[in-house]
Design a protein around this motif. Structure first.
Motif, PDB file in Angstrom:
ATOM      1  N   GLY A 180       0.822  -1.208   0.000  1.00 48.02           N
ATOM      2  CA  GLY A 180       0.000   0.000   0.000  1.00 48.02           C
ATOM      3  C   GLY A 180       0.856   1.258   0.000  1.00 48.02           C
ATOM      4  N   ARG A 181       1.939   1.247   0.767  1.00 49.30           N
ATOM      5  CA  ARG A 181       2.843   2.401   0.807  1.00 49.30           C
ATOM      6  C   ARG A 181       3.482   2.613  -0.571  1.00 49.30           C
ATOM      7  NH1 ARG A 181       5.088   5.139   4.924  1.00 49.30           N
ATOM      8  NH2 ARG A 181       4.252   3.626   6.425  1.00 49.30           N
ATOM      9  N   TRP A 182       3.875   1.503  -1.213  1.00 48.49           N
ATOM     10  CA  TRP A 182       4.491   1.614  -2.543  1.00 48.49           C
ATOM     11  C   TRP A 182       3.490   2.149  -3.563  1.00 48.49           C
ATOM     12  CZ3 TRP A 182       3.464  -0.663  -7.307  1.00 48.49           C
ATOM     13  CH2 TRP A 182       4.455  -0.473  -8.281  1.00 48.49           C
ATOM     14  N   VAL A 183       2.258   1.628  -3.547  1.00 45.51           N
ATOM     15  CA  VAL A 183       1.235   2.098  -4.492  1.00 45.51           C
ATOM     16  C   VAL A 183       0.968   3.578  -4.279  1.00 45.51           C
ATOM     17  CG1 VAL A 183      -1.215   1.942  -5.094  1.00 45.51           C
ATOM     18  CG2 VAL A 183       0.138  -0.143  -4.823  1.00 45.51           C
ATOM     19  N   ARG A 184       0.887   3.997  -3.029  1.00 51.12           N
ATOM     20  CA  ARG A 184       0.628   5.417  -2.743  1.00 51.12           C
ATOM     21  C   ARG A 184       1.743   6.289  -3.297  1.00 51.12           C
ATOM     22  NH1 ARG A 184      -2.987   9.124  -2.736  1.00 51.12           N
ATOM     23  NH2 ARG A 184      -2.750  10.738  -1.140  1.00 51.12           N
ATOM     24  N   ALA A 185       2.986   5.828  -3.174  1.00 45.43           N
ATOM     25  CA  ALA A 185       4.113   6.590  -3.704  1.00 45.43           C
ATOM     26  C   ALA A 185       4.014   6.715  -5.220  1.00 45.43           C
ATOM     27  CB  ALA A 185       5.427   5.923  -3.313  1.00 45.43           C
ATOM     28  N   GLN A 186       3.545   5.663  -5.892  1.00 48.59           N
ATOM     29  CA  GLN A 186       3.403   5.726  -7.348  1.00 48.59           C
ATOM     30  C   GLN A 186       2.270   6.666  -7.755  1.00 48.59           C
ATOM     31  OE1 GLN A 186       6.074   4.150  -8.545  1.00 48.59           O
ATOM     32  NE2 GLN A 186       6.244   3.616  -6.364  1.00 48.59           N
ATOM     33  N   GLN A 187       1.205   6.673  -6.974  1.00 48.45           N
ATOM     34  CA  GLN A 187       0.097   7.584  -7.272  1.00 48.45           C
ATOM     35  C   GLN A 187       0.549   9.040  -7.168  1.00 48.45           C
ATOM     36  OE1 GLN A 187      -2.635   6.071  -4.305  1.00 48.45           O
ATOM     37  NE2 GLN A 187      -3.950   5.158  -5.885  1.00 48.45           N
ATOM     38  N   LEU A 188       1.285   9.350  -6.102  1.00 44.15           N
ATOM     39  CA  LEU A 188       1.729  10.720  -5.905  1.00 44.15           C
ATOM     40  C   LEU A 188       2.778  11.132  -6.931  1.00 44.15           C
ATOM     41  CD1 LEU A 188       1.942  10.774  -2.006  1.00 44.15           C
ATOM     42  CD2 LEU A 188       0.124  11.714  -3.458  1.00 44.15           C
ATOM     43  N   GLY A 189       3.525  10.148  -7.448  1.00 45.12           N
ATOM     44  CA  GLY A 189       4.546  10.462  -8.446  1.00 45.12           C
ATOM     45  C   GLY A 189       4.187   9.991  -9.834  1.00 45.12           C
ATOM     46  N   ALA A 201       0.380  -5.834 -18.138  1.00 42.39           N
ATOM     47  CA  ALA A 201       1.144  -5.472 -16.944  1.00 42.39           C
ATOM     48  C   ALA A 201       0.599  -4.234 -16.261  1.00 42.39           C
ATOM     49  CB  ALA A 201       2.612  -5.246 -17.323  1.00 42.39           C
ATOM     50  N   SER A 202      -0.471  -3.618 -16.811  1.00 51.12           N
ATOM     51  CA  SER A 202      -0.992  -2.386 -16.249  1.00 51.12           C
ATOM     52  C   SER A 202      -1.621  -2.642 -14.890  1.00 51.12           C
ATOM     53  CB  SER A 202      -2.032  -1.775 -17.186  1.00 51.12           C
ATOM     54  OG  SER A 202      -1.440  -1.431 -18.418  1.00 51.12           O
ATOM     55  N   LEU A 203      -1.485  -1.680 -14.009  1.00 50.82           N
ATOM     56  CA  LEU A 203      -2.116  -1.742 -12.707  1.00 50.82           C
ATOM     57  C   LEU A 203      -3.161  -0.648 -12.645  1.00 50.82           C
ATOM     58  CD1 LEU A 203       0.988  -2.190 -10.381  1.00 50.82           C
ATOM     59  CD2 LEU A 203      -0.465  -3.956 -11.351  1.00 50.82           C
ATOM     60  N   THR A 204      -4.418  -1.008 -12.540  1.00 52.87           N
ATOM     61  CA  THR A 204      -5.471  -0.001 -12.474  1.00 52.87           C
ATOM     62  C   THR A 204      -5.513   0.610 -11.091  1.00 52.87           C
ATOM     63  OG1 THR A 204      -7.071  -1.686 -11.877  1.00 52.87           O
ATOM     64  CG2 THR A 204      -6.849  -1.165 -14.219  1.00 52.87           C
ATOM     65  N   GLY A 205      -5.980   1.835 -11.014  1.00 49.01           N
ATOM     66  CA  GLY A 205      -6.148   2.494  -9.740  1.00 49.01           C
ATOM     67  C   GLY A 205      -5.160   3.612  -9.489  1.00 49.01           C
ATOM     68  N   PHE A 206      -4.143   3.769 -10.351  1.00 50.40           N
ATOM     69  CA  PHE A 206      -3.201   4.859 -10.188  1.00 50.40           C
ATOM     70  C   PHE A 206      -3.849   6.127 -10.716  1.00 50.40           C
ATOM     71  CE2 PHE A 206      -0.560   1.273  -9.716  1.00 50.40           C
ATOM     72  CZ  PHE A 206       0.534   1.660  -8.988  1.00 50.40           C
ATOM     73  N   LYS A 207      -4.279   6.997  -9.810  1.00 54.49           N
ATOM     74  CA  LYS A 207      -5.012   8.210 -10.167  1.00 54.49           C
ATOM     75  C   LYS A 207      -6.240   7.863 -11.013  1.00 54.49           C
ATOM     76  CE  LYS A 207      -1.661  11.894  -9.729  1.00 54.49           C
ATOM     77  NZ  LYS A 207      -1.059  13.078 -10.340  1.00 54.49           N
ATOM     78  N   VAL A 251       8.198   2.613 -15.680  1.00 55.79           N
ATOM     79  CA  VAL A 251       8.793   2.581 -14.341  1.00 55.79           C
ATOM     80  C   VAL A 251       8.981   3.996 -13.841  1.00 55.79           C
ATOM     81  CG1 VAL A 251      11.112   2.532 -15.259  1.00 55.79           C
ATOM     82  CG2 VAL A 251      10.727   1.762 -12.958  1.00 55.79           C
ATOM     83  N   ALA A 252       8.798   4.162 -12.544  1.00 56.88           N
ATOM     84  CA  ALA A 252       9.008   5.472 -11.950  1.00 56.88           C
ATOM     85  C   ALA A 252      10.468   5.672 -11.646  1.00 56.88           C
ATOM     86  CB  ALA A 252       8.212   5.599 -10.662  1.00 56.88           C
ATOM     87  N   ARG A 253      10.910   6.924 -11.724  1.00 58.54           N
ATOM     88  CA  ARG A 253      12.182   7.215 -11.104  1.00 58.54           C
ATOM     89  C   ARG A 253      12.033   6.925  -9.605  1.00 58.54           C
ATOM     90  NH1 ARG A 253      15.287  10.064 -14.630  1.00 58.54           N
ATOM     91  NH2 ARG A 253      14.208  10.953 -16.426  1.00 58.54           N
ATOM     92  N   PRO A 254      13.112   6.513  -8.939  1.00 53.58           N
ATOM     93  CA  PRO A 254      12.970   6.100  -7.528  1.00 53.58           C
ATOM     94  C   PRO A 254      12.195   7.093  -6.706  1.00 53.58           C
ATOM     95  CG  PRO A 254      15.184   5.715  -8.305  1.00 53.58           C
ATOM     96  CD  PRO A 254      14.485   6.481  -9.397  1.00 53.58           C
ATOM     97  N   SER A 256      10.368   7.855  -2.902  1.00 57.79           N
ATOM     98  CA  SER A 256      10.416   7.459  -1.497  1.00 57.79           C
ATOM     99  C   SER A 256       9.105   6.793  -1.116  1.00 57.79           C
ATOM    100  CB  SER A 256      10.660   8.697  -0.621  1.00 57.79           C
ATOM    101  OG  SER A 256      10.474   8.374   0.722  1.00 57.79           O
ATOM    102  N   ALA A 257       9.206   5.698  -0.390  1.00 60.33           N
ATOM    103  CA  ALA A 257       8.012   4.988   0.019  1.00 60.33           C
ATOM    104  C   ALA A 257       7.167   5.814   0.980  1.00 60.33           C
ATOM    105  CB  ALA A 257       8.382   3.666   0.689  1.00 60.33           C
ATOM    106  N   SER A 258       7.782   6.808   1.576  1.00 61.13           N
ATOM    107  CA  SER A 258       7.054   7.636   2.524  1.00 61.13           C
ATOM    108  C   SER A 258       6.453   8.870   1.895  1.00 61.13           C
ATOM    109  CB  SER A 258       7.993   8.052   3.664  1.00 61.13           C
ATOM    110  OG  SER A 258       9.068   8.828   3.162  1.00 61.13           O
ATOM    111  N   THR A 259       6.631   8.990   0.529  1.00 61.49           N
ATOM    112  CA  THR A 259       6.134  10.174  -0.148  1.00 61.49           C
ATOM    113  C   THR A 259       4.629  10.276  -0.003  1.00 61.49           C
ATOM    114  OG1 THR A 259       7.897   9.983  -1.750  1.00 61.49           O
ATOM    115  CG2 THR A 259       5.992  11.324  -2.356  1.00 61.49           C
TER     116      THR A 259
END
Length: 259
Positions: A180-189, A201-207, A251-254, A256-259
């Motif tokens: 969940g923390r990783w998914v949230r970081a991808q949504q914000l970035g 390979a698509s993951l639905t739910g990102f924004k 792929v996202a640039r790295p 932070s999981a806490s983003t």
């Protein structure tokens, strides 16, 4: 050979006449002779029958490959963190070193393709060994951070098992990763994602949308660099890795999981 005289040698099962024989030096000399193709097939066969270890590097590779195969069977992938172990073997470190060696090999191949000199092939992983790891997991050597690839794989695995996309920290923790923390970081970035993703390979739910190739607006990842190639492009290596995976993914640039 054991020291301490004839009696000590005989006590360990060695003939007394061999008590002071420099066996270690003799084996080292035999390995050097074999390495330069100076040993007759008959002597090679004789030593093989005794279980001769011709190369400690080859033995270490075989041990690492066996551990990698065992770890993948338990976890379903070959994206082990650096501190991962399998039956006491440091398989995570083995894979980290193997990825570095694979990337060096790809850099050398790219330089040859561009007609540039290759200073040394030392430390480069052979094509045969890259293929052996690719047989275990085609995605073992992504062009981006291994942590990102591992979390992506685990989230996809979670969805394929019928789970919902986790969007809050602490909801789904699998193999030590807070998905969940990783998914949230991808949504914000999300706008920093780059590359391409096949529909499978698509993951639905990102924004509220899939990660799709239509969003590829960010620049490509920064290239790998070595002391001899500071400006080489990373795209040929990314394509090489994607061919081994039989697909590509954005792929996202790295982040932070806490983003």
């Amino acid at each position: 050979m054991p020291g301490g005289g004839d009696q000590a040698a005989e006590a360990e099962g060695w003939p007394a006449s061999l008590a002071a024989f420099p066996l270690g030096q003799w084996i080292a000399d035999a390995r050097r002779t074999y390495a330069r193709a100076g040993m007759s097939p008959e002597r090679v066969a004789q030593l093989d029958a005794l279980g001769m270890v011709w190369s400690h590097y080859d033995v270490a590779w075989d041990e690492g490959l066996a551990a990698a195969r065992g770890w993948a069977q338990e976890h379903g992938h070959l994206l082990a963190p650096t501190d991962a172990t399998h039956q006491g073997y440091r398989v995570g470190l083995f894979l980290k070193n193997a990825r570095a060696a694979a990337r060096r090999a790809e850099e050398n191949e790219q330089r040859r393709a561009e007609g540039l000199p290759v200073q040394t092939a030392a430390g480069a992983l052979s094509q045969e060994r890259r293929e052996r790891l690719g047989e275990i997991d085609p995605a073992w050597c992504p062009a981006w951070p291994i942590d990102w690839q591992r979390c992506f794989h685990l989230v996809r695995q979670h969805l394929q098992a019928g789970g919902q996309l986790p969007t809050s920290p602490g909801v789904v923790v699998h193999q030590g990763e807070d998905l969940g923390r990783w998914v949230r970081a991808q949504q914000l970035g999300f706008d920093k994602l780059t590359g391409a993703v096949p529909p499978s390979a698509s993951l639905t739910g990102f924004k509220s949308r899939s990660i799709t190739a239509s969003r590829a607006r960010a620049p490509p990842p920064e290239p790998w660099t070595t002391g001899s190639t500071k400006t080489s492009s990373s795209m040929p290596r990314a394509r090489a890795c994607s061919r081994r995976r039989a697909g590509e993914m954005r792929v996202a640039r790295p982040l932070s999981a806490s983003t």
